[in-house]
Scaffold this motif. Sequence first.
Motif, mmCIF file in Angstrom:
data_model
loop_
_atom_site.group_PDB
_atom_site.id
_atom_site.type_symbol
_atom_site.label_atom_id
_atom_site.label_comp_id
_atom_site.label_asym_id
_atom_site.label_seq_id
_atom_site.Cartn_x
_atom_site.Cartn_y
_atom_site.Cartn_z
ATOM 1 N N SER A 1 2.424 23.168 20.890
ATOM 2 C CA SER A 1 1.671 23.602 19.709
ATOM 3 C C SER A 1 2.582 24.194 18.644
ATOM 4 O O SER A 1 2.243 24.174 17.459
ATOM 5 N N LEU A 2 3.748 24.707 19.041
ATOM 6 C CA LEU A 2 4.687 25.256 18.058
ATOM 7 C C LEU A 2 5.198 24.176 17.112
ATOM 8 O O LEU A 2 5.508 24.455 15.949
ATOM 9 N N ILE A 3 5.299 22.943 17.604
ATOM 10 C CA ILE A 3 5.732 21.837 16.743
ATOM 11 C C ILE A 3 4.716 21.608 15.635
ATOM 12 O O ILE A 3 5.069 21.457 14.456
ATOM 13 N N PHE A 4 3.444 21.622 15.992
ATOM 14 C CA PHE A 4 2.398 21.346 15.006
ATOM 15 C C PHE A 4 2.181 22.537 14.077
ATOM 16 O O PHE A 4 1.804 22.354 12.918
ATOM 17 N N PRO B 1 0.007 6.190 11.727
ATOM 18 C CA PRO B 1 0.996 6.897 10.886
ATOM 19 C C PRO B 1 0.825 6.592 9.407
ATOM 20 O O PRO B 1 1.028 7.467 8.556
ATOM 21 N N GLY B 2 0.408 5.354 9.085
ATOM 22 C CA GLY B 2 0.181 5.013 7.684
ATOM 23 C C GLY B 2 -0.988 5.765 7.082
ATOM 24 O O GLY B 2 -0.919 6.242 5.948
ATOM 25 N N THR B 3 -2.076 5.887 7.849
ATOM 26 C CA THR B 3 -3.237 6.620 7.330
ATOM 27 C C THR B 3 -2.928 8.107 7.163
ATOM 28 O O THR B 3 -3.389 8.734 6.204
ATOM 29 N N LEU B 4 -2.155 8.672 8.097
ATOM 30 C CA LEU B 4 -1.756 10.073 7.951
ATOM 31 C C LEU B 4 -0.940 10.280 6.685
ATOM 32 O O LEU B 4 -1.175 11.226 5.920
ATOM 33 N N ALA B 5 0.037 9.390 6.467
ATOM 34 C CA ALA B 5 0.926 9.538 5.320
ATOM 35 C C ALA B 5 0.194 9.300 4.008
ATOM 36 O O ALA B 5 0.349 10.061 3.046
ATOM 37 N N GLN C 1 -5.364 19.770 3.412
ATOM 38 C CA GLN C 1 -4.597 18.580 3.784
ATOM 39 C C GLN C 1 -3.501 18.894 4.797
ATOM 40 O O GLN C 1 -3.214 18.068 5.679
ATOM 41 N N SER C 2 -2.875 20.048 4.695
ATOM 42 C CA SER C 2 -1.876 20.414 5.700
ATOM 43 C C SER C 2 -2.538 20.642 7.053
ATOM 44 O O SER C 2 -1.983 20.260 8.105
ATOM 45 N N TYR C 3 -3.734 21.218 7.042
ATOM 46 C CA TYR C 3 -4.464 21.423 8.301
ATOM 47 C C TYR C 3 -4.920 20.089 8.889
ATOM 48 O O TYR C 3 -4.817 19.872 10.107
ATOM 49 N N VAL C 4 -5.414 19.185 8.036
ATOM 50 C CA VAL C 4 -5.868 17.875 8.518
ATOM 51 C C VAL C 4 -4.711 17.094 9.114
ATOM 52 O O VAL C 4 -4.848 16.457 10.176
ATOM 53 N N PHE C 5 -3.553 17.123 8.461
ATOM 54 C CA PHE C 5 -2.383 16.411 8.975
ATOM 55 C C PHE C 5 -1.992 16.949 10.346
ATOM 56 O O PHE C 5 -1.732 16.186 11.285
ATOM 57 N N ALA C 6 -1.959 18.275 10.487
ATOM 58 C CA ALA C 6 -1.557 18.881 11.760
ATOM 59 C C ALA C 6 -2.591 18.643 12.847
ATOM 60 O O ALA C 6 -2.243 18.346 14.003
ATOM 61 N N ILE C 7 -3.875 18.765 12.526
ATOM 62 C CA ILE C 7 -4.916 18.623 13.555
ATOM 63 C C ILE C 7 -5.044 17.176 14.007
ATOM 64 O O ILE C 7 -5.270 16.905 15.202
ATOM 65 N N LEU C 8 -4.877 16.208 13.113
ATOM 66 C CA LEU C 8 -4.923 14.814 13.520
ATOM 67 C C LEU C 8 -3.717 14.450 14.373
ATOM 68 O O LEU C 8 -3.835 13.686 15.342
#
Length: 224
Positions: A70-73, A154-158, A208-215
Motif C-alpha cells: 500500500s505504500l507504493i500506491f 494502462p491506456g485507460t488509466l493514462a 483524479q489522483s485518488y481514482v488513479f491510485a484506487i484503480l
Amino acid sequence: MMTNLFSVFDPMSSILNLPLNWLASLLGLFIMPFLFWMMPSRWSMMWSFVMYTLHKEFKLLLGPSFLGVSLIFISLFSLILFNNFLGLLPYIFTSSSHMALTLSLALPLWLAFMIFGWLNNTQHMFSHLVPQGTPPLLMPFMVLIESISNLIRPGTLAIRLAANMIAGHLLLTLLGNTGSSLSLSLLYFLILAQILLLTLEAAVAIIQSYVFAILSTLYASEVN
C-alpha cells in the motif's frame, strides 16, 4: 507562436534541446523532505491522517498477502496529487496532463501486476478470463473481451488522468484569453468564473489522483 490550441501544454523551455519544464515533476523532491524536519503542525497532522486513511483503505483492498504494498500506491497518489496542484499555479508546467508521464506511471505498474500474476497464480489468472456461470458457447467471446479489457487498462488509466487535467486547463486558458476584449462589468464575471473553475480544478486534482491510485490497487488485488 502558438501553432494550435493544445500547444500551450507543450514543454517549450529548453537548453541544448533538453526540455526543462519536465523538472516541475521533481519540485516535490525538493519541498516535501523539509516537512520531516519541521515541528508537528496542523498541516503535517492532516497529511498524516490522509496517508493513514489511504493506507487502511488500500490494505483492505489488497488483502493480507500484499503487506506493505500500500505504500507504493500512497506514494503514487502523493506524486500525482502534487503535480496536479502544481499545474494550477501560473507559469508552472503541468506534467500530469501529458501521456508521457501518465503512461509511464500506469504501464510499468500494470506490467508488474501481469508478470506477477501469470508467474505465481496462473490458474487464477485464467479463471478471470471466463466469469463464473458463462455458457460454453459464449466462453471464446468472453475470453476475447476480458483479454482486450485487460490489455487496455494502462491506456485507460493514462488517458483518464491526462484528459481530465487537459480539459480544465484548456477551459481556463480559453476564458482567460477573452479577458482583454471584455468590458469592465463583464470582466468581474469572468474573474468570478475563473475562481470557480480553479476551485473545481482543485477538486478534480484530488479526485483524479485518488481514482488513479484506487484503480491501480484494484488491478493489483485481482492478480492474487
